[in-house]
Each structure stands twice: as structure tokens, then as C-alpha cells.
Write an enzyme that holds these catalytic residues in place. Structure first.
Site, PDB file in Angstrom:
ATOM      1  N   SER A  71       0.851  -1.201   0.000  1.00  0.00           N
ATOM      2  CA  SER A  71       0.000   0.000   0.000  1.00  0.00           C
ATOM      3  C   SER A  71       0.875   1.234   0.000  1.00  0.00           C
ATOM      4  O   SER A  71       2.053   1.182   0.371  1.00  0.00           O
ATOM      5  CB  SER A  71      -0.849   0.022   1.277  1.00  0.00           C
ATOM      6  OG  SER A  71      -0.047   0.468   2.361  1.00  0.00           O
ATOM      7  N   ASP A  72       0.294   2.348  -0.417  1.00  0.00           N
ATOM      8  CA  ASP A  72       1.030   3.591  -0.222  1.00  0.00           C
ATOM      9  C   ASP A  72       0.961   3.926   1.275  1.00  0.00           C
ATOM     10  O   ASP A  72       0.212   3.317   2.047  1.00  0.00           O
ATOM     11  CB  ASP A  72       0.421   4.707  -1.087  1.00  0.00           C
ATOM     12  CG  ASP A  72       1.423   5.828  -1.323  1.00  0.00           C
ATOM     13  OD1 ASP A  72       1.280   6.559  -2.302  1.00  0.00           O
ATOM     14  OD2 ASP A  72       2.375   5.955  -0.512  1.00  0.00           O
ATOM     15  N   TRP A  73       1.735   4.922   1.665  1.00  0.00           N
ATOM     16  CA  TRP A  73       1.898   5.266   3.087  1.00  0.00           C
ATOM     17  C   TRP A  73       0.540   5.514   3.739  1.00  0.00           C
ATOM     18  O   TRP A  73      -0.173   6.441   3.350  1.00  0.00           O
ATOM     19  CB  TRP A  73       2.767   6.510   3.195  1.00  0.00           C
ATOM     20  CG  TRP A  73       3.091   6.906   4.587  1.00  0.00           C
ATOM     21  CD1 TRP A  73       2.229   7.276   5.578  1.00  0.00           C
ATOM     22  CD2 TRP A  73       4.392   7.008   5.167  1.00  0.00           C
ATOM     23  NE1 TRP A  73       2.896   7.599   6.722  1.00  0.00           N
ATOM     24  CE2 TRP A  73       4.223   7.454   6.506  1.00  0.00           C
ATOM     25  CE3 TRP A  73       5.682   6.801   4.706  1.00  0.00           C
ATOM     26  CZ2 TRP A  73       5.315   7.659   7.370  1.00  0.00           C
ATOM     27  CZ3 TRP A  73       6.763   7.002   5.551  1.00  0.00           C
ATOM     28  CH2 TRP A  73       6.573   7.413   6.869  1.00  0.00           C
TER      29      TRP A  73
END
Ligand code: GLC
Length: 736
Positions: A262-264
Site C-alpha cells: 500500500s502507499d503510506w
């Protein structure tokens, strides 16, 4: 390790060990003595999660990472190595031009070589994976992250995606000097409503598949080891929780068997997007959708155990995700060598070495786009030149995804000009930020400190100097921190102080060249009105000053072409060449016809079109010819031919571009699509015949029934120096 050994290891792990392999923590959680629970605890991360996490991001340095790896593995029950990941986007310490600039090179070897060099430096510093290439299709200059992408065009973006993955990973990422590539942001993050970062994205499946997906798919087909999910909701479903995107398309159709990260904080943000009621539901939805690693939230590490033990989440979903993480570690060779290429000696040998700097300097010139040149460039060393503007001696000329420890390693324009032994005058004229203006950069806070009175004096001083100069080079642009993540803008003009400086100097000296620093297409109407030459240098990185001096004094040629259209004004965005005909297509000659697709106050056409740029010579194109007789809906094998001649008196490069229009289809088609390009170099009066193959792959699209096919009918081929060329020929495809 063999696959059997990996499965054996997986089956031997405790539930806690499995779950935390899917948690990515931050480098700040670790010190060279052990776990720094302070910052971690403040963010709610437990000591258990950190001691068992599968990977960390945002730390680098051979000594540091070897120390962390050693202590981490010693404490881990099965001594499984960490993966060290980071954003090595356009260089590690030798910073290359921003990716959008590299797209302007229309030469994927520039991006390939940049990735090879970045991987060599980053792997010496102990890194294993980079969060690149970012190949989101960018057509809206209001969105600040266009600087990280390649282009508005699917074909150019796809060719670069393939080259960048190969540059980072080589044929095998476990090889010395190679790092894993993570293609992002999946998917269509670059088309947020209103150009506002993180906003919802609404795209038809046909637009997604024909325009936005090809570059991600090209990176996956090139073997990218990871895919990163994007922050945005795609048609109202967050990407990290989007089963259609991750399981049906990415894994089902494209056969991706790597890791999805996932992105941050994107997993927890599924709660804020009101798709999940709490972190536990967010964890469940994202795991079910196929997001393997949760970057920097406690959703997975705090909630998966209960979900598994309660039977709400089948352990098989956990096992498949954990196995993919273990397989990734294996592909990187970390079980055999957990330190991979970390080496203080190699850090000293490779980082910012002369070979890397030279490559970066050469890359720069190929990305610079000369938009206007009315007798200004190249300069001669005998001319009296004033260099003015806030960028005249500025080290901050690298993109916002480059975390340069020592800014003095970047070469300013003043330094580059002086290195040529040229005597010139220099006046800053104004600051990039006015007094009180604050920009929260990715690396630090920037604040303007110079007030109106002092700015007025600076401008007056620059005007005085301009009176005594033969020519003026004005180094202007947007602040580097105004581009990149969370940098959407509603206006695309440079600051008022800079426009004031430009107009004040223009009153006393008309021989102005503007060197424009930017991370996005800007509204440069005022600059175009007052400058005789305009060169876009984007954010050129470490060797920017030397490369700009090279090009200004003719030791190199600017050979870039626009990878994104430059709009007439922000009112046109998103604007891109591959538009569609309307039922009332604008015809400028129909001045009495109100009812056309147009604006009342601005033109339809961008100020400068995709593919446009000039060099230091001129070229002529012959008519387009098409050879070959295989053209059916099953198979197309044709060759497009054009002869290009250098009609100027200098050697020069040209980007020969081939576009194709499907003249009629079961759905409306773009007025043209880039399907080939070639950068050539010719001596004065030299000619070359350029050939472009056309196959059925160039003609496929998603038809009225969403089948990916070639339809029969005529196609028009355009070949020229930019996307407005009308140098064309037609061929016909018949039913197989
Ligand atoms: C950021 C960015 C992403 C980056 C990641 C890790 O928010 O969206 O591109 O790779 O976090 O830094």
C-alpha cells in the site's frame, strides 16, 4: 532458498511472525543500538510489531542498515531478513532530472541509464527496493505529482516503464548493483477530480484500460517485483481495497505474482474514506482485495490476529500474502546475503562519482525543451551577458523526491557559467518566495524573508545591470517544493515578483532568454510575450548548472520535446493532444458560428503542444509512405517511411514522431495517438530515412463491447516533429 524451503519456513512461523511480515515500518524505529520505541510508540506501533516487521522504508547507509539488519535478524525467532525500501525516484545521491524531464528526452535510454546509476548508488547504501517507476498518466498540470511521471501519453509512458524497471532490476534483482522496482501508483492516481491530490478518480473502464493502465502493465510485464496501491478511490473504491483492480486485473489478467504494497497509510485511510468503519474492517477489506503489505499503519499488525482467530479472514489469505513477501526476499537473495550490496567502500566509490555526474550532465541537455529562440541562443563567450533571477545561483534545482544531504553537491547556473571561464554579471533580482510565504517542503519548511522594499531594490539593481548587457538570461520558475506530493495548484503562473523582474528588465533590454525551472507545465503567456528565447529545464538535478551552461553556450544542444502539453492557461486543464472530436469540432474559420466546442475567452489549443521543442538547427520531412500488404484485423505488418533532412548549418537532433488515427470505429477514437518515436542526429544537409513498423498491437483498443481488438477501416498515419504535424498517409485494414 527453494520454493519448498520457503513454504516450509512459512508453515513454521507463528501467527504473530506471519502477520508482521506484512507490516512495513519506518527507519526511524531503529537506531544503531536496537529498536527506537520512542517515535514508534508515539505512532502507536508496538514493540512486537517492530521486532517482527517484514520491511522498513526511509533509511539508508551501508553501515546503518547492516547494523539494523544484524540486530534485527539476531532477535527474530526465525532470523528472517528485513527488506530495506526507499524512494529512489530520479537518482540516489547523483540526482538526475525529474522523471517528467526524462520523459521530455523522448529517449528511454536516458531513463534506463539513470535507473542503473541510481540502483548502483542505492544498493551500495544498503537499499534493496525502490518505490519507482511512477508511471501514472499525467494530463492535469494542477496536480503537483506530474513531476514524478513520464508523460500524458500512454505509449511513451509504457516504453519508459519497461526501460526503468530494467534499469533498476537488470535481468535479476539479486545481482550486485541492482534493486527491486515497485511500479506505482496503481491505479490512475494522476486523474483526481479538480486536480487536487488524493481526490477521487472517476474514469470509465475503457479510458482506464486504453489510456491509464498500459504503462503499469508494461512495468509488470517487465518484471517489476512490487506494485504500490494508490491513495485515491478509483470509481469510488479505494485502490488498496479494490478487488477488481488487484485480483481481477493485476493478478488475474496480467499474471502479476509479486508483492502489492500500500502507499503510506493508505490501508487505514480506507476508514477515512468511509469504506471501513474501523481499522479492523480496513485490514479485512485490504487483505481480501490483495494488498499484501500495510505501509506504516497498525491495521494489519493490530487487527489481523483477531480476524484470523475469529475466522473472519481465512488464514489462506494471510499465508498467500506472507509467502509472496518471503518470495520477494528470496528474489532479492536476502536469505543468502541479508546485507546484499551494502558496502561503505562502494558508497565512496560510486556515490557522486565522476562517471555518474557526467552521465547526469549529459542526460540534462536531452531533457531541456527549447520553446522559443529568436536569435538569442547559443550565446557567444564574447557577449556581455547578465544572468539574473532567483535561480541564478540556486542549489535547490533537484526534484522534491530527492533527499540530498549536501546541497552544495548540485551545481548552480552561476557555477556552471564560471566553470566555462566566462565573465558575466549576476543579479538575483528577487527571491522565489516573498516575505511571509511559507511552503512545507517534503524535506523542510521554506519561508520567504525578503519584503517589498528590498525586492524593489533588488529589481532596480538588476535593471541597472541589464542596461549594460548585450543579452539577459533570466533564471525563473516555481519553487522546487511547489511540486511533488500534496502540491496541487489552482494557478500555474510564476510569482508576481518574478514577472515584475522580467517586465522591468524587458523595458531596458529586449534580448531576454528565460531559463524556466518547473515540475509541471506552467502558464507562460507573459514570459512568451517578453522573452525572445525560452528554455524549460524542469528540475535538472546535480549537474543542472553545468548542463544549462553547456546548452546556453552551444557546447550541447537542447533536444527535449514536451512530454506534457503546456496549457494556454489553467482553464484548459486537463489538456492533452489525444483529445476526441466533438459533434461541433471547433473550426477557426467559422467566426459566425457560435455553436462550436470552444471557449469564449481562451483558445482551445495549448500554448505549446505535446512533442514540441526546437534545437539549434532545422529539419525538413518528406511525404509519408507506407509499405507492406498485410493489413487485416488479425495481422498487420506495415512499414512507415519518411526521410528527414537537416536543413540548418549546425549538427542537431530531432525527435521524429509517428502518430496514428483510427479514422472510424465502434467507439470514438482520439484524433491521434503516438505509436513510435526516434531521436536522430544529423550533420548539416544530411538526410536519413526513418522507418516505423506498424503491427496489429498498435491498432488495438477496447471496442463497443470492451473487446480488445483491431477493427477494419482506414487509419491515418502522421509523421513529424510534434503532435500537430499534418504530414500524413492513409492505410486500410480489412476484415480477416
Ligand atoms: C508517499 C508517496 C509514495 C511514496 C511513499 C513512500 O506518500 O505517495 O509515492 O513511495 O509515500 O515514501
Amino acid at each position: 532458498m527453494t520454493q519448498e524451503q520457503l513454504v516450509e519456513l512459512l508453515n513454521d512461523l507463528s501467527l504473530d511472525e506471519k502477520i508482521n511480515q506484512l507490516f512495513q515500518g519506518n527507519g526511524s524505529f531503529f537506531t544503531d543500538k536496537g529498536i527506537a520505541t520512542g517515535p514508534a510508540a508515539d505512532q502507536g506501533f508496538s514493540e512486537l510489531a517492530i521486532s517482527l516487521c517484514g520491511s522498513i522504508l526511509g533509511a539508508d547507509g551501508a553501515e546503518k542498515l547492516k547494523g539494523i539488519q544484524e540486530r534485527y535478524m539476531a532477535n527474530h525467532p526465525h532470523h528472517i531478513p528485513l527488506i530495506f525500501m526507499a524512494d529512489v525516484i530520479n537518482g540516489f545521491r547523483t540526482i538526475f532530472p525529474i522523471p517528467l524531464a526524462q520523459g521530455a528526452a523522448f529517449d528511454e535510454t536516458v531513463a534506463f541509464e539513470g535507473a542503473v546509476i541510481a540502483a548502483r548508488e542505492a544498493s551500495a547504501a544498503g537499499l534493496h527496493v525502490t518505490f519507482a517507476p511512477m508511471v501514472d498518466l499525467v494530463r492535469d498540470a494542477r496536480w503537483g505529482r506530474v513531476m514524478e511521471a513520464v508523460s500524458e501519453d500512454p505509449y511513451l509512458s509504457s516504453v519508459y516503464a519497461d526501460a526503468i524497471v530494467e534499469g533498476f532490476q537488470g535481468q535479476d534483482a539479486k545481482e550486485p548493483g541492482k534493486i527491486g522496482a515497485c511500479v506505482k501508483h496503481f491505479a490512475a492516481y494522476s486523474a483526481p477530480v479538480a486536480g487536487r491530490d488524493y481526490n477521487n478518480v472517476e474514469l470509465s473502464e475503457r479510458t482506464l484500460r486504453d489510456d491509464y493502465m498500459p504503462a503499469y502493465e508494461a512495468a509488470v510485464k517487465a518484471g517489476a517485483l512490487l506494485v504500490m496501491t494508490s491513495f485515491n478511490t478509483l470509481n469510488r473504491i479505494p485502490s488498496s481495497a479494490n478487488k477488481w483492480l488487484l485480483r481481477d486485473v493485476l493478478r488475474g489478467e496480467w499474471g502479476f505474482d509479486g508483492v502489492v504494497i500500500s502507499d503510506w497509510a493508505a490501508v487505514e485511510e480506507v476508514v477515512f474514506q468511509d469504506l471501513a468503519v474501523d481499522k479492523k474492517e480496513a485490514a479485512k477489506l485490504c487483505m481480501e482485495a490483495g494488498t499484501d503489505i500495510d505501509m506504516m499503519t497498525t491495521c494489519y499488525c493490530d487487527c489481523l490476529k483477531e480476524l484470523i482467530e475469529s475466522g473472519e479472514l481465512p488464514v489462506e489469505l494471510l499465508d498467500e500474502a506472507v509467502l509472496r513477501v518471503l518470495e520477494l526476499k528470496n528474489k532479492l537473495g536476502l536469505f543468502e546475503n541479508p546485507f546484499k550490496d551494502a558496502s561503505v567502500e562502494d558508497e565512496e566509490k560510486y556515490i557522486l562519482c565522476e562517471e555518474h555526474r557526467d552521465a547526469a550532465r549529459k542526460a540534462c541537455a536531452s531533457t531541456f525543451v527549447l520553446l522559443e529562440n529568436d536569435g538569442m541562443l547559443p550565446l557567444s563567450k564574447e557577449e556581455k551577458v547578465l544572468f539574473a533571477g532567483p535561480y541564478v545561483d540556486e542549489h535547490g534545482i533537484f526534484g522534491s523526491w530527492s533527499f540530498v544531504n549536501d546541497w552544495s553537491t548540485t551545481v548552480t547556473i552561476k557555477q556552471g557559467v564560471e566553470a566555462k571561464g566566462v565573465t558575466a554579471a549576476y543579479e538575483k533580482g528577487c527571491e522565489l518566495l516573498h516575505k511571509g510565504q511559507i511552503i512545507l517542503g517534503m524535506d523542510k519548511k521554506y519561508e520567504g524573508t525578503v519584503g517589498k522594499k528590498q525586492t524593489k531594490e533588488m529589481i532596480e539593481q538588476a535593471v541597472e545591470a541589464a542596461k549594460n548587457a548585450d543579452k539577459v538570461v533570466l533564471c525563473l520558475g516555481e519553487h522546487r517544493a511547489e511540486t511533488g506530493e500534496a502540491s496541487s495548484k489552482g494557478e500555474l503562473t510564476i510569482s508576481k515578483d518574478q514577472i515584475k523582474l522580467l517586465s522591468s528588465i524587458a523595458e531596458v533590454n529586449e534580448n531576454i532568454t528565460v531559463v524556466l525551472f518547473c515540475g509541471r507545465p506552467l502558464d507562460i503567456r507573459k514570459i512568451k510575450k517578453l522573452a525572445k528565447a525560452i528554455m524549460v529545464v524542469w528540475l535538472p538535478g546535480t549537474e543542472g548548472g553545468n548542463a544549462i551552461a553547456d546548452v546556453l553556450y552551444g557546447d550541447a544542444e537542447p533536444t527535449g520535446r514536451l512530454p506534457m502539453s503546456f496549457p494556454y492557461s489553467v482553464g484548459q486543464t486537463p489538456v492533452f493532444y489525444g483529445e476526441f472530436k466533438t459533434g461541433r469540432h471547433f473550426e477557426p474559420t467559422q467566426t459566425e458560428n457560435r455553436f462550436q466546442s470552444k471557449y469564449l475567452d481562451i483558445p482551445n489549443a495549448p500554448l505549446y503542444p505535446f512533442g514540441y521543442g526546437r534545437g539549434y538547427t532545422t529539419f525538413e520531412y518528406s511525404d509519408v509512405t507506407i509499405e507492406g500488404d498485410i493489413a487485416t484485423t488479425d495481422k498487420v505488418d506495415l512499414t512507415v517511411s519518411v526521410t528527414v533532412t537537416n536543413t540548418g548549418d549546425k549538427k542537431g537532433q530531432e525527435v521524429v514522431q509517428m502518430y496514428i488515427r483510427d479514422d472510424k470505429a465502434s467507439v470514438v477514437r482520439p484524433v491521434r495517438m503516438l505509436k513510435g518515436y526516434m531521436k536522430i542526429e544529423l550533420e548539416p544537409k544530411e538526410s536519413i530515412t526513418v522507418l516505423f513498423p506498424i503491427t496489429e498491437e498498435d491498432l488495438k483498443f477496447h471496442d463497443i463491447n470492451m473487446n480488445y481488438v483491431v477493427e477494419p477501416g482506414t487509419f491515418t498515419v502522421f509523421v513529424g516533429g510534434d503532435s500537430t504535424t499534418d504530414n500524413s498517409a492513409v492505410f486500410e485494414v480489412t476484415e480477416a
